[in-house]
Design a protein around this motif. Structure first.
Motif, PDB file in Angstrom:
ATOM      1  N   LEU A 117     -22.050 -23.872  18.613  1.00 37.81           N
ATOM      2  CA  LEU A 117     -22.255 -22.608  18.638  1.00 37.81           C
ATOM      3  C   LEU A 117     -23.568 -22.193  19.194  1.00 37.81           C
ATOM      4  O   LEU A 117     -23.801 -21.179  19.977  1.00 37.81           O
ATOM      5  N   LEU A 118     -24.633 -22.980  19.045  1.00 38.31           N
ATOM      6  CA  LEU A 118     -25.865 -22.782  19.496  1.00 38.31           C
ATOM      7  C   LEU A 118     -25.871 -23.044  20.953  1.00 38.31           C
ATOM      8  O   LEU A 118     -26.474 -22.265  21.948  1.00 38.31           O
ATOM      9  N   PHE A 119     -25.506 -24.345  21.328  1.00 33.00           N
ATOM     10  CA  PHE A 119     -26.043 -24.837  22.704  1.00 33.00           C
ATOM     11  C   PHE A 119     -24.916 -24.508  23.535  1.00 33.00           C
ATOM     12  O   PHE A 119     -25.207 -24.845  24.819  1.00 33.00           O
ATOM     13  N   ARG A 120     -23.841 -24.172  23.228  1.00 31.69           N
ATOM     14  CA  ARG A 120     -22.720 -23.685  24.251  1.00 31.69           C
ATOM     15  C   ARG A 120     -22.436 -22.258  24.049  1.00 31.69           C
ATOM     16  O   ARG A 120     -22.704 -21.528  25.018  1.00 31.69           O
ATOM     17  N   SER A 121     -21.896 -21.609  22.911  1.00 35.23           N
ATOM     18  CA  SER A 121     -21.546 -20.471  22.952  1.00 35.23           C
ATOM     19  C   SER A 121     -22.772 -19.530  23.125  1.00 35.23           C
ATOM     20  O   SER A 121     -22.371 -18.596  24.008  1.00 35.23           O
ATOM     21  N   PHE A 122     -23.889 -19.626  22.447  1.00 32.49           N
ATOM     22  CA  PHE A 122     -25.054 -18.692  22.627  1.00 32.49           C
ATOM     23  C   PHE A 122     -25.606 -19.112  23.890  1.00 32.49           C
ATOM     24  O   PHE A 122     -26.030 -18.205  24.570  1.00 32.49           O
ATOM     25  N   PHE A 123     -26.006 -20.085  24.255  1.00 37.67           N
ATOM     26  CA  PHE A 123     -26.568 -20.496  25.470  1.00 37.67           C
ATOM     27  C   PHE A 123     -25.870 -19.865  26.439  1.00 37.67           C
ATOM     28  O   PHE A 123     -26.681 -19.304  27.459  1.00 37.67           O
ATOM     29  N   PHE A 124     -24.547 -20.250  26.883  1.00 32.64           N
ATOM     30  CA  PHE A 124     -23.947 -19.652  27.875  1.00 32.64           C
ATOM     31  C   PHE A 124     -23.746 -18.048  28.191  1.00 32.64           C
ATOM     32  O   PHE A 124     -23.980 -17.569  29.165  1.00 32.64           O
ATOM     33  N   TYR A 125     -23.593 -17.480  27.000  1.00 31.23           N
ATOM     34  CA  TYR A 125     -23.714 -16.141  26.646  1.00 31.23           C
ATOM     35  C   TYR A 125     -25.291 -15.721  27.142  1.00 31.23           C
ATOM     36  O   TYR A 125     -25.181 -14.659  27.882  1.00 31.23           O
ATOM     37  N   ARG A 126     -26.267 -16.222  26.687  1.00 32.40           N
ATOM     38  CA  ARG A 126     -27.599 -15.615  26.786  1.00 32.40           C
ATOM     39  C   ARG A 126     -28.141 -16.049  28.260  1.00 32.40           C
ATOM     40  O   ARG A 126     -28.733 -15.316  29.044  1.00 32.40           O
ATOM     41  N   TYR A 127     -27.878 -17.235  28.927  1.00 31.26           N
ATOM     42  CA  TYR A 127     -28.594 -17.649  29.847  1.00 31.26           C
ATOM     43  C   TYR A 127     -27.663 -17.877  31.100  1.00 31.26           C
ATOM     44  O   TYR A 127     -28.162 -18.112  32.451  1.00 31.26           O
ATOM     45  N   LYS A 128     -26.254 -17.812  30.968  1.00 28.77           N
ATOM     46  CA  LYS A 128     -25.339 -18.457  32.231  1.00 28.77           C
ATOM     47  C   LYS A 128     -25.677 -17.302  33.511  1.00 28.77           C
ATOM     48  O   LYS A 128     -25.885 -17.849  34.618  1.00 28.77           O
ATOM     49  N   LYS A 129     -25.998 -16.190  33.455  1.00 35.56           N
ATOM     50  CA  LYS A 129     -26.271 -15.205  34.452  1.00 35.56           C
ATOM     51  C   LYS A 129     -27.487 -15.591  35.358  1.00 35.56           C
ATOM     52  O   LYS A 129     -27.659 -15.456  36.428  1.00 35.56           O
ATOM     53  N   ARG A 130     -28.463 -16.380  34.548  1.00 32.11           N
ATOM     54  CA  ARG A 130     -29.766 -16.665  35.356  1.00 32.11           C
ATOM     55  C   ARG A 130     -29.550 -17.705  36.295  1.00 32.11           C
ATOM     56  O   ARG A 130     -30.472 -18.356  37.155  1.00 32.11           O
ATOM     57  N   PHE A 131     -28.314 -18.616  36.255  1.00 34.59           N
ATOM     58  CA  PHE A 131     -28.083 -19.493  36.908  1.00 34.59           C
ATOM     59  C   PHE A 131     -27.100 -19.416  38.146  1.00 34.59           C
ATOM     60  O   PHE A 131     -26.813 -20.012  39.232  1.00 34.59           O
ATOM     61  N   LYS A 132     -26.776 -17.875  38.449  1.00 35.27           N
ATOM     62  CA  LYS A 132     -26.115 -17.179  39.510  1.00 35.27           C
ATOM     63  C   LYS A 132     -25.173 -18.102  40.470  1.00 35.27           C
ATOM     64  O   LYS A 132     -25.166 -18.715  41.313  1.00 35.27           O
ATOM     65  N   ASN A 133     -23.861 -18.364  39.283  1.00 33.13           N
ATOM     66  CA  ASN A 133     -22.953 -18.853  39.848  1.00 33.13           C
ATOM     67  C   ASN A 133     -23.027 -20.407  40.473  1.00 33.13           C
ATOM     68  O   ASN A 133     -22.259 -20.834  41.445  1.00 33.13           O
ATOM     69  N   ARG A 134     -23.858 -21.046  39.901  1.00 32.08           N
ATOM     70  CA  ARG A 134     -24.264 -22.443  40.097  1.00 32.08           C
ATOM     71  C   ARG A 134     -23.846 -23.182  38.963  1.00 32.08           C
ATOM     72  O   ARG A 134     -24.519 -23.902  38.092  1.00 32.08           O
ATOM     73  N   PRO A 135     -22.536 -23.407  38.687  1.00 34.45           N
ATOM     74  CA  PRO A 135     -22.139 -24.144  37.450  1.00 34.45           C
ATOM     75  C   PRO A 135     -22.536 -25.609  37.417  1.00 34.45           C
ATOM     76  O   PRO A 135     -22.910 -26.069  36.094  1.00 34.45           O
TER      77      PRO A 135
END
Length: 208
Positions: A117-135
């Protein structure tokens, strides 16, 4: 949320708690309560954003892929244990079957699910945009962060294992967007490690 607030949140949730434990400012007994408190915050943020926390629909093929990977990687972990630490093989199961059973039942819910919940769901929701489509960068950073928080156990096995576990779980979550599936995968490996006797590296903090 502006960049300063986002960075402050990241440092407070992910960076500071392990440092407090390792430095001795907080006891190791605080590890799980800290995880639950931080994850509760993450849950409230996700809920307020109207994100479905636990959709029960898991694609059958995705589950099969997880199980097939587990058979291969789990076999490798079992072989590693037999070669590297044969003396601890099945130690918990042999010493206290009831405690082993309790771990098998409670670890998936109170540890694996909460971590995902913390490291995947929340982390991806909160910070994914900061990586600008660099999976690849996103997955690697997530795995490094996941490994970093395990410094609380003060042994290299916990850090290395959780880095590779983090790569696996982040990839599964990014591909499936299923917290349930990722928690199942995490639970499989966690329960295997405790069954094999490797759980001491993820709980007692063996100094090696």
């Amino acid at each position: 949320m502006n960049r300063t607030a986002l960075l402050s949140e990241f440092l407070l949730l992910f960076v500071t708690p392990p440092l407090l434990v390792v430095s001795g400012l907080l006891p190791k007994a605080a590890v799980m309560p800290l995880l639950w408190i931080v994850s509760l915050y993450a849950y409230l943020i996700l809920r307020s954003s109207k994100i479905k926390i636990l959709p029960l629909d898991v694609e059958r093929m995705a589950l099969y892929d997880v199980l097939k990977r587990f058979l291969v990687i789990g076999s490798a972990i079992t072989l590693f244990t037999l070669l590297y630490q044969p003396g601890i093989f099945l130690s918990l199961l042999k010493a206290d079957p009831w405690q082993w059973l309790a771990v098998m039942l409670f670890y998936p819910v109170f540890s694996a699910f909460v971590q995902e919940l913390l490291f995947r769901s929340f982390f991806f929701y909160r910070y994914k945009k900061r990586f600008k489509n660099r999976p690849l960068l996103l997955i690697t950073f997530n795995a490094l962060l996941f490994a970093y928080v395990h410094i609380v156990f003060e042994n290299w096995i916990a850090v290395i294992f959780t880095f590779f576990g983090g790569l696996l779980f982040a990839h599964t979550y990014l591909k499936s967007r299923s917290l349930l599936l990722t928690a199942i995968e995490h639970s499989l490996y966690g329960n295997l490690l405790y069954t094999l006797g490797m759980g001491e590296y993820f709980y007692h903090g063996a100094n090696i």
